[in-house]
Motif scaffolding. Structure first.
Motif, short mmCIF file in Angstrom:
data_model
loop_
_atom_site.label_atom_id
_atom_site.label_comp_id
_atom_site.label_asym_id
_atom_site.label_seq_id
_atom_site.Cartn_x
_atom_site.Cartn_y
_atom_site.Cartn_z
N LYS A 5 2.16 12.99 -2.16
CA LYS A 5 2.14 13.48 -0.78
C LYS A 5 1.30 12.55 0.11
N ILE A 6 0.15 12.13 -0.42
CA ILE A 6 -0.73 11.25 0.34
C ILE A 6 -0.04 9.92 0.61
N VAL A 7 0.61 9.37 -0.40
CA VAL A 7 1.33 8.10 -0.23
C VAL A 7 2.41 8.25 0.83
N GLU A 8 3.11 9.36 0.84
CA GLU A 8 4.15 9.60 1.85
C GLU A 8 3.55 9.65 3.26
N GLN A 9 2.37 10.25 3.40
CA GLN A 9 1.72 10.30 4.71
C GLN A 9 1.44 8.89 5.22
N PHE A 10 0.98 8.03 4.34
CA PHE A 10 0.68 6.66 4.74
C PHE A 10 1.96 5.87 5.02
N LYS A 11 2.98 6.08 4.24
CA LYS A 11 4.26 5.39 4.47
C LYS A 11 4.83 5.77 5.83
N ALA A 12 4.63 7.02 6.24
CA ALA A 12 5.17 7.50 7.51
C ALA A 12 4.57 6.74 8.70
N VAL A 13 3.35 6.20 8.52
CA VAL A 13 2.72 5.47 9.63
C VAL A 13 2.74 3.96 9.40
N GLY A 14 3.49 3.51 8.40
CA GLY A 14 3.68 2.08 8.18
C GLY A 14 2.70 1.42 7.24
N ALA A 15 1.87 2.19 6.55
CA ALA A 15 0.91 1.60 5.61
C ALA A 15 1.53 1.54 4.21
N ILE A 47 -4.32 2.31 14.07
CA ILE A 47 -4.88 3.55 14.64
C ILE A 47 -4.26 4.77 13.96
N LYS A 48 -2.95 4.74 13.73
CA LYS A 48 -2.29 5.85 13.05
C LYS A 48 -2.78 5.96 11.61
N VAL A 49 -2.99 4.83 10.97
CA VAL A 49 -3.47 4.82 9.59
C VAL A 49 -4.89 5.40 9.53
#
Length: 123
Positions: free
Chosen positions: A108-118, A68-70
């Motif tokens: 930046k986009i990769v960091e956003q996804f890493k922050a939610v576990g993706a 859901i976060k992803v």
């Protein structure tokens, strides 16, 4: 063959083929590396340096456990995307999320996804 024909043939070669040609010339004629580089590989190397990649793609490899976060992050990153489309992207990973972005934006986009576990990668 004329010199012009030889140069045209070399221009149509890939960088790897030019390197193999230079290596073969060195071996055949006993030439040192400095002389052979001046004879043909330098223009090819300069052309390769000019073609440095400036646009990158961000690929979602795995959504992880917080889908859901992803999905929310996908909707933030890809403008105009509905909930259904974002969910389909997340469920069909690996999937390209963003194409042709700068290296900084891709990071930046990769960091956003890493922050939610993706898990993402930059190509």
């Amino acid at each position: 063959m004329t010199i012009e024909q030889i140069l045209e043939a070399i221009e149509s070669m890939t960088l790897m083929q030019v390197k193999e040609l230079v290596d073969a010339l060195k071996e055949k004629f006993g030439v040192t590396g400095a002389i052979a580089v001046a004879g043909g590989a330098a223009p090819a190397a300069a052309a390769a340096a000019e073609e440095e990649k400036t646009e990158f793609d961000v690929v979602l490899k795995d959504a992880g456990s917080e889908k859901i976060k992803v999905i929310k992050v996908v909707r933030e990153v890809v403008s105009g995307l509905g909930l259904k489309e974002a969910k389909e992207i997340v469920e069909s990973a690996p999937k390209t999320i963003k194409e042709g972005v700068s290296k900084e934006d891709a990071a930046k986009i990769v960091e956003q996804f890493k922050a939610v576990g993706a898990t993402c990668e930059i190509k």
